[in-house]
Design a protein around this motif. Structure first.
Motif, PDB file in Angstrom:
ATOM      1  N   LYS A 100       0.849  -1.187   0.000  1.00  0.00           N
ATOM      2  CA  LYS A 100       0.000   0.000   0.000  1.00  0.00           C
ATOM      3  C   LYS A 100       0.890   1.244   0.000  1.00  0.00           C
ATOM      4  O   LYS A 100       1.796   1.358   0.814  1.00  0.00           O
ATOM      5  N   SER A 101       0.623   2.159  -0.914  1.00  0.00           N
ATOM      6  CA  SER A 101       1.410   3.387  -0.961  1.00  0.00           C
ATOM      7  C   SER A 101       1.102   4.249   0.255  1.00  0.00           C
ATOM      8  O   SER A 101      -0.007   4.222   0.792  1.00  0.00           O
ATOM      9  N   VAL A 102       2.103   5.011   0.678  1.00  0.00           N
ATOM     10  CA  VAL A 102       1.969   5.838   1.878  1.00  0.00           C
ATOM     11  C   VAL A 102       2.295   7.290   1.547  1.00  0.00           C
ATOM     12  O   VAL A 102       3.282   7.581   0.875  1.00  0.00           O
ATOM     13  N   VAL A 103       1.441   8.187   2.051  1.00  0.00           N
ATOM     14  CA  VAL A 103       1.693   9.630   2.035  1.00  0.00           C
ATOM     15  C   VAL A 103       1.730  10.070   3.490  1.00  0.00           C
ATOM     16  O   VAL A 103       0.766   9.841   4.227  1.00  0.00           O
ATOM     17  N   THR A 104       2.826  10.671   3.903  1.00  0.00           N
ATOM     18  CA  THR A 104       2.958  11.057   5.312  1.00  0.00           C
ATOM     19  C   THR A 104       3.504  12.465   5.447  1.00  0.00           C
ATOM     20  O   THR A 104       4.255  12.939   4.593  1.00  0.00           O
ATOM     21  N   TYR A 130       6.402  12.184   0.925  1.00  0.00           N
ATOM     22  CA  TYR A 130       6.351  12.951   2.177  1.00  0.00           C
ATOM     23  C   TYR A 130       6.643  14.432   1.960  1.00  0.00           C
ATOM     24  O   TYR A 130       7.320  15.065   2.753  1.00  0.00           O
ATOM     25  N   GLU A 131       6.111  14.995   0.896  1.00  0.00           N
ATOM     26  CA  GLU A 131       6.310  16.423   0.619  1.00  0.00           C
ATOM     27  C   GLU A 131       5.854  17.296   1.779  1.00  0.00           C
ATOM     28  O   GLU A 131       6.458  18.330   2.081  1.00  0.00           O
ATOM     29  N   ALA A 132       4.793  16.897   2.464  1.00  0.00           N
ATOM     30  CA  ALA A 132       4.231  17.717   3.543  1.00  0.00           C
ATOM     31  C   ALA A 132       5.080  17.707   4.803  1.00  0.00           C
ATOM     32  O   ALA A 132       4.812  18.469   5.729  1.00  0.00           O
ATOM     33  N   ALA A 133       6.123  16.882   4.859  1.00  0.00           N
ATOM     34  CA  ALA A 133       6.934  16.784   6.069  1.00  0.00           C
ATOM     35  C   ALA A 133       7.851  17.985   6.270  1.00  0.00           C
ATOM     36  O   ALA A 133       8.300  18.241   7.383  1.00  0.00           O
ATOM     37  N   ALA A 310      -2.131  20.243   4.091  1.00  0.00           N
ATOM     38  CA  ALA A 310      -3.073  19.373   3.370  1.00  0.00           C
ATOM     39  C   ALA A 310      -2.886  19.499   1.862  1.00  0.00           C
ATOM     40  O   ALA A 310      -3.041  18.523   1.129  1.00  0.00           O
ATOM     41  N   SER A 311      -2.555  20.703   1.388  1.00  0.00           N
ATOM     42  CA  SER A 311      -2.289  20.885  -0.041  1.00  0.00           C
ATOM     43  C   SER A 311      -1.149  19.993  -0.498  1.00  0.00           C
ATOM     44  O   SER A 311      -1.221  19.352  -1.558  1.00  0.00           O
ATOM     45  N   ALA A 312      -0.068  19.936   0.301  1.00  0.00           N
ATOM     46  CA  ALA A 312       1.063  19.078  -0.050  1.00  0.00           C
ATOM     47  C   ALA A 312       0.675  17.606   0.004  1.00  0.00           C
ATOM     48  O   ALA A 312       1.109  16.802  -0.831  1.00  0.00           O
ATOM     49  N   ASP A 316       0.811  14.805  -3.174  1.00  0.00           N
ATOM     50  CA  ASP A 316       1.413  13.471  -3.123  1.00  0.00           C
ATOM     51  C   ASP A 316       0.397  12.384  -3.427  1.00  0.00           C
ATOM     52  O   ASP A 316       0.705  11.383  -4.090  1.00  0.00           O
ATOM     53  N   LEU A 317      -0.831  12.566  -2.941  1.00  0.00           N
ATOM     54  CA  LEU A 317      -1.876  11.579  -3.195  1.00  0.00           C
ATOM     55  C   LEU A 317      -2.137  11.427  -4.686  1.00  0.00           C
ATOM     56  O   LEU A 317      -2.292  10.306  -5.195  1.00  0.00           O
TER      57      LEU A 317
END
Length: 429
Positions: A100-104, A130-133, A310-312, A316-317
């Motif tokens: 499962k792909s992960v966005v964190t 993980y762009e939002a990190a 949330a935009s980031a 990624d999503l």
């Protein structure tokens, strides 16, 4: 139209709620961009029965069993916005190993043990984004790992914590002290009730580790980052910086060293007001990247908050959903270089030192002798006041940080040095 991409969301705080809202409001656009609809099939929270106002979701999809949610066969992508090391690491490793792909947005976990996540992604053939990190909505990590992949990055210098940047900006603009500026930041919602992670540099250090890992194709953890916070920065320091045509910023600095290693550090520093980062004020973030072919690049914007983060996450999503539909995945972690991380003592820096001294003959010569003893060259010396209020301000040339630190230590032992009122590094010149 392809079958829906089914998403599990871990966490529904300020960022998670914004993710839900954007998924609802931009549903048709996201479908068009991906080539398939996004279906939110579960949201893991601490308290499933909590009133969540007008959040546009069926209450029945809330659960307190996060691990059970990521193990479900109908979940394609897991979005994690909970934060912390555990149990987030267990959840994400489980998801990645299952394909499962992960966005964190979990900077702390990536800095502490990003290796486990990357290894699990390879094992499961899944994407890890993980762009939002780091730096909220600012598109920064993807350019580092994709757009600049054909170049050699030599240095990354950034303001990556909005809370500390707001505090230092207020001190610079108003002449206020640290405590007063922190109170203002707290009242405006920029600082947490416990601001330790921000003001002591832990947040920025985690982000510095992530940036350095991508920039230098090397696994860099939080333990490799030298860290100092801003709690010791005084109004007098800010005034002294102004007198030199500088301002003080909490910087994350990642550089290649001349001996083939890298150094990664976070600390307050004076930078000239002509430097591009000097004009980054309030709670904004900016990162200045230097590369051999591309030259100098700057990324600027809001680095925190529910909506920007949330935009980031949604960016990624879209990427991982497209990969899933096409049967492909993003490039694996690039850590082939494995460059050694140099300790802070070996890093060449410059110091600004303010000394409260007795105004008598021979003082300046004795002070200069201490610098010479440690092979530290003095760039400028300024003296103000007389008698009991004599102040020496010394700016050094570049020297190993260990030599500079030992110089300061020896200065403290001189009987005519009443106090060392300020020690700050100087960057950007």
């Amino acid at each position: 139209m392809a079958d829906p991409v089914k998403v599990a969301l871990l966490g529904c705080g300020s960022v998670g709620a914004e993710v839900v809202r954007l998924l609802h409001e931009q549903s048709s656009d996201l479908t068009a961009r991906i080539g398939a609809p996004i279906e939110l099939v579960g949201i893991a929270v601490r308290r499933a029965g909590r009133d969540r106002g007008t959040l546009p979701v069926d209450p029945s999809i809330f659960t307190t069993d996060a691990l059970g949610l990521v193990k479900r066969d109908d979940v394609d992508v897991v979005i994690e916005v909970v934060g912390g090391i555990e149990p987030a690491r267990t959840w994400l490793v489980e998801a990645l190993r299952a394909g499962k792909s992960v966005v964190t947005a979990n900077k702390a976990l990536l800095a502490e043990d990003g290796a486990s996540l990357h290894d699990a992604a390879v094992e499961g053939g899944a994407d890890l984004y993980y762009e939002a990190a780091v730096a909220g909505a600012i598109p920064l990590l993807r350019p580092l790992r994709e757009s600049l992949h054909g170049d050699k990055i030599t240095r990354v210098t950034g303001i990556v914590n909005g809370t500390t940047n707001f505090i230092l900006s207020a001190m610079d603009a108003k002449g206020s002290g640290f405590s007063e500026a922190l109170e203002e930041a707290t009242a405006l919602g920029y600082a947490e009730a416990d601001p330790t992670a921000d003001v002591e540099g832990f947040d920025a250090a985690a982000k510095a580790a992530i940036l350095a890992s991508l920039a230098f194709h090397t696994r860099v953890g939080a333990e490799n980052v030298y860290r100092e916070g801003i709690t010791e920065v005084s109004a007098a320091d800010v005034a002294s910086a102004k007198a030199m045509g500088c301002t003080i910023k909490l910087l994350c600095i990642a550089t290649r060293t001349v001996d083939g290693g890298i150094s990664v550090r976070v600390h307050p520093a004076m930078i000239p007001r002509t430097h591009p980062l000097a004009g980054v004020n309030d709670a904004f973030n900016a990162v200045f990247v230097e590369a051999e072919a591309a030259g100098q690049l700057m990324f600027y914007g809001r680095g925190a908050g529910g909506a920007p983060t949330a935009s980031a996450v949604l960016g990624d999503l879209v990427a991982v959903a497209r990969n899933r539909l096409s049967g492909s995945r993003a490039a694996s972690e690039s850590s082939y270089a494995s460059l050694p991380c140099r300790p802070m003592g070996e890093v060449r820096t410059r110091y600004h030192i303010s000394l409260d001294v007795a105004d008598r003959a021979g003082v300046l010569a004795a002070v200069a002798g201490v610098f010479a003893k440690h092979d530290v060259s003095i760039a400028t010396v300024n003296q103000s006041g007389r008698g009991d209020k004599a102040l020496l301000v010394i700016v050094t040339h570049s020297a190993p940080d260990a030599a500079l630190a030992q110089t300061v230590s020896d200065l403290r032992s001189l009987d005519f040095v009443k106090s060392i009122t300020s020690v700050l590094r100087v960057e950007g010149e």
